[in-house]
Design an enzyme around this catalytic site. Structure first.
Site: not given
Lengths: 299, 299, 299, 299
Positions: C65, C171, C246
């Site tokens: 998502l 990450k 982001k």
């Protein structure tokens, strides 16, 4: 007037007391029962929930909450104010939150038939107690005029900043600049004094020159330059570093949402974060000058 | 008095003219013959070299040169002033150079028996012409009092900053803060207006709040907020970006020499450098706001 | 195995296809009906809601998502997965979200009796299509071993990063470093070439020296240094600037939550934001070098 | 060959020894008499001045000096090399100085009829002793080929970087990137571990991902991740913070001279300056991670 007041923390409690002193009838709520009890002692009526406040025949409801999540919960939550409040009640949110969330809540209020003004304050707990806060208010001219006499019971400067959300915009823009200026003054005072100048002489020159700013002439961070400022009492009792961090977070978040760079603003945020992570979050934000003065002591 | 004046550029020439107007006798030198000729037309006597100036029976010599290298050459070079000037002559260097070089030259003068004051100015070419400069002066109290009446022919505020070099310290510290504040104002005005506020309303709130500073209330970078400032005439005619860059270079150089961090100062320097490299070095430094407003236009 | 897959965007769709190719039976959901239809054509069964997926007798559910809000809604919402899914079902969230939210969702799953692994990926849409993604997985050793064979149908490197949330930690930490390194390479290449060096020679020296990094030797931002990289095809088709933005947002948010300074990380975020605000958000993030090369062209 | 060597410090002395070991005849000079005496013990002939070196029938002169001012003095000073050296003598300057000064000195040599190569090194005192330095050489192809066999007695990688000055360009560009990367790794490792990851696991993921760089896989700053690196021995014995500061100063100075922004480079310089001002200038530059790890210890 009958006024509901939700959020009785360090700021909210003295603000509510000033409304009582001005002769208004208050119905108050806070998650902390003792906080409610103290206001009841001062003459308010206690309520058990935001819903109870909404049902207490109030003309106005004022909220003063820690962050955006609390504001959204109190207004938009399942049993939140908007689910039950009469459309005639004027809503005023004095919490400091990001402008984008403020507008989202105001739009929901409007869809419900309510007017909701954003009205964050500056002036700290001292100003809240003395009733000398500055209110930066976003909403229509008409809504602003309705709220003004009530806000004037709690503050000295009631400024209309334009449409909904603009109270928050004014506050985050001003405070971001403040956070930057203070570090600028800290760097200039540290550089000048370590190059051999007397701190008071340097400050007096800056204060009559183009470097002049509130952080230099009213809250100079160098110990001893000004009396009665945090720097001259161990950096206690001013505007806490962690509060500055909160406001810089709101500024950079709002900037991110609209892809607007705020380069010095973001760097200032990191420098206060570095300072706070060293255990200094409770000191006045002018204490950031110690990041520039202390290394020299180590040499 | 008999005054020697070396360096007749954009600043030096109008300063020298004001000394002539005040009734002093001037002997002047510049590498540019036309610059000398213009002052001769105004009543000065031309000289062929710094040595010639030193030999012209002067009481005082004032130098106004572009950078540290020129100052060192004129004072310390093989046929420089110190090799030939009478020890009674009072030396005043109004160039803006780094404090460490200023002290080095002053020490050499002192070893020669001469007093040498550092006396950099602020106020720009406008202030130089109008005789309203601010002089920031480093030297002993006694030397300062000797220089004051002469400087008062060229400026309005004559400030004693303490011992030798402190004039330069005050100037670089103030201007570093100025360079930071201006970018802070640019970021705050750009953020606030792009979030929907009117620029004049935002500026008026900042100017009565803790973000208040010279860069906001006297030289606001947002077009149209103030009249008669560079921002309202295409950023022409103020304090050029490349002059700000020069001063930030002096500040970071001085900081480097004493291992003093100036974190926002160095970042501000890079941002003006980025702006200058785009061909904007001649615009008033407040034009840096275009780095924050223009990207939005592209969207 | 019977696998549920929720989120069929640019990454999720090719990942789901690879699971079908590997012989698994898929029940899929996306808010976009066409996205579901395409997977049905490829052999999956369509579902009308996350609840439907949960009720389809699945052994595993994978979610892919866009952001934290979607993940919280799908798992924790009123009719979210956790309200209805069988405790035996293994949950794997491959969305890239902040570690703190990831742990919050995993704790809620655990309270429900479910195992939930965070397993964000790197490798982009190319890696998703080719089945060569890297999965960074947070969860217990036991949970990891159960998930590994399924993840191996979609990726080449399946790395166990430790306890819950650590996949996200790995990450964001790696990508923050990547964002910084790329700007570092851009500044070094721009400085070196503008000082007169050939770009390929400079890159070859850096790549065998201590400046060596992926952003220099594998995705060099200077046009023409490497073939088959975004810089040599107009910065198309790599890792978009807005995706980097982001991830830097996730990194600085996580840092803020624990008061950890990330000074270069926050500055890098602003520089990409400045670049994106100029309309460049869709270009590979290595295009940031244009911020350093273009001003020169203006001169 | 007959070789003159000027500058026998921590780097120059072992370099000169390696030339002696390779069978060359050396005439050496240093301002420190003991430094000269040690080389004489090793087989060199001592000289009393650069002029003496120039008159010693040498084919080549190599200089290894601390900074630009020394290089200019030795070559361009009143009794400097260029005033007396035979035009046939090949000059090699292995000092690390700014590219613009390097080119200025090379042009002066050329006007004198001499070839002067800039040939700064990397590899530190360890590489100097072991004869494994990297030489980054600026000059014509022809000059480079003449110098190569001599440099090969002191180093392993002899790289031609292009025209005069490009050796310095390559070094400052690479080291600026290195200084940035190291802080990037420090921030990523500090963020990841404080968010709960094991440092070795995090490093291993970064080292096989897009964050991969020398500062992570070869000189990781987190204690215990790698053996035999400064981080695992109290940050002793690597590339000192103050040497990194010197190189970042050269990079930002060169950038300033050509108006080229180096935004992360300048911020990195300030962060090392802050660290050095705390008394850490002698530690390996990877110790900068303590700025990110130590605050947490205070909590």
């Amino acid at each position: 007037m009958n006024i509901g007041f939700i959020g009785l923390g360090n700021m909210g409690a003295p603000m509510a007391r000033n409304l009582i002193r001005a002769g208004h009838t208050l119905t108050v709520f806070d998650l902390s029962a003792p906080a409610v009890a103290e206001l009841v002692d001062a003459g308010a009526t206690g309520a058990d929930s935001p819903t109870d406040v909404a049902h207490a025949n109030v003309d106005i409801i004022i909220t003063m909450l820690p962050a955006s999540a609390h504001v959204k919960s109190v207004y938009l939550g399942e049993s939140g104010l908007l689910s039950t409040v009469d459309p005639q009640v004027l809503l005023i949110d004095s919490s400091t939150i990001d402008p984008i969330s403020a507008r989202e809540v105001a739009r929901a209020a409007s869809a419900n038939g309510n007017s909701l003004l954003d009205a964050p304050v500056s002036g700290g707990t001292g100003g809240a107690a003395a009733g000398t806060l500055t209110f930066m208010v976003g909403g229509t001219e008409n809504e602003f005029e309705k709220a003004r006499p009530i806000l004037a019971c709690m503050g000295k400067n009631i400024v209309h900043c334009g449409a909904s959300g603009n109270g928050q915009v004014a506050k985050v823009a001003n405070n971001m600049l403040l956070g930057i200026s203070m570090i600028g003054v800290a760097e200039a005072m540290a550089l000048g004094t370590r190059l051999g100048m007397d701190a008071k002489v340097l400050a007096s020159i800056i204060n009559t020159s183009s470097g002049r700013c509130w952080s230099s002439d009213t809250n100079n961070p160098f110990p001893g330059v000004l009396e009665n400022v945090p720097a001259s009492r161990g950096y206690s009792g001013g505007f806490g570093t962690d509060l500055m961090l909160k406001d810089l977070g709101l500024a950079t978040d709002a900037a991110r949402a609209i892809r607007q760079p705020v380069i010095l603003g973001a760097l200032a945020q990191q420098l206060y974060q570095q300072f706070s992570s060293g255990g200094n979050g409770g000191l006045d934000f002018s204490a950031i000058i110690n990041n520039y003065l202390e290394p020299a002591k180590n040499e």
